[in-house]
Design an enzyme around this catalytic site. Sequence first.
Site: not given
Length: 291
Positions: A2-3, A102, A121, A164
Amino acid sequence: MPELPEVETVCRGLDQAMTGRKIVSVDQNRPNLRFPFPKSFPERLAGRKIERITRRAKYVLVELDGDLTMLMHLGMSGRFEILGDKKSQKPGPTGPNGFGKHAHVIFHLDDGIKIVYTDPRRFGFMDLMKTEERDKHPNLKVLGIEPLGNELNADYIQQNFSNKQTSLKAILLNQKIIAGIGNIYACEALFRAGLSPIRKAASLALKSAKAKKHAEDLVVEIRSVLTDAIRAGGSSLRDFANVDGDLGYFQHTFQVYDQEGEACKRKSCDGVIERIVQNNRSTFFCPSCQK
Ligand SMILES: [Zn+2]
């Protein structure tokens, strides 16, 4: 995985189901996920009212009464299901608790709703902290600004990207500068902004009108790519009024991500999308129109 847009969608879904309700009890079906659960996790949550649900980067923060906040991270495969009292069990393979094997945590709310956390997971985790000490939590205190907040602007980019030597792609993934932009949305935002992922981050911090314009474009496109995805996720919540729902993942269409070898989708461009590896992550971009 998930983002940020998925996590935002999860927050909004949980907010609808949970805010204002009281947690009656919590079933914790194993001692750990990615990390051990906090001591007396179910007991510390039972009886508390849920006051607010917010997102910080990719963390879900559930604020409870009595100065307690629960932090939740979905890891790689975490998801929530919201089950109404009429549908107390989900079809399919069930474990000892009557839910899938799960289903590691089940929150029982005072209106009969069950919030089931499933994570095959087990890279997700949950933690508890005093709400007033939230900013000191080790996972939160290291985070940079929110990409959707007002703090992200061209000045912030120019200040934080100067000196940077790293690439533009790498700096977008640096959670200490901007928190919550994952690999997919870094690629997509750079494509929309027409900026190359291999360009030096510091090139946006130069004192030229062109550098300033690039920084402004990047800010606009970071916001728009995330906002578009959140809007798409919001439409997946449409059935939410019926209560039963599975939160967390939805279909996206990407312009460059995972599009290696495809024709560039920018109208004026006849380039082909390439994949390169930067910091062990795949980067997808169009070498013709991203400069
Ligand atoms: Zn192109």
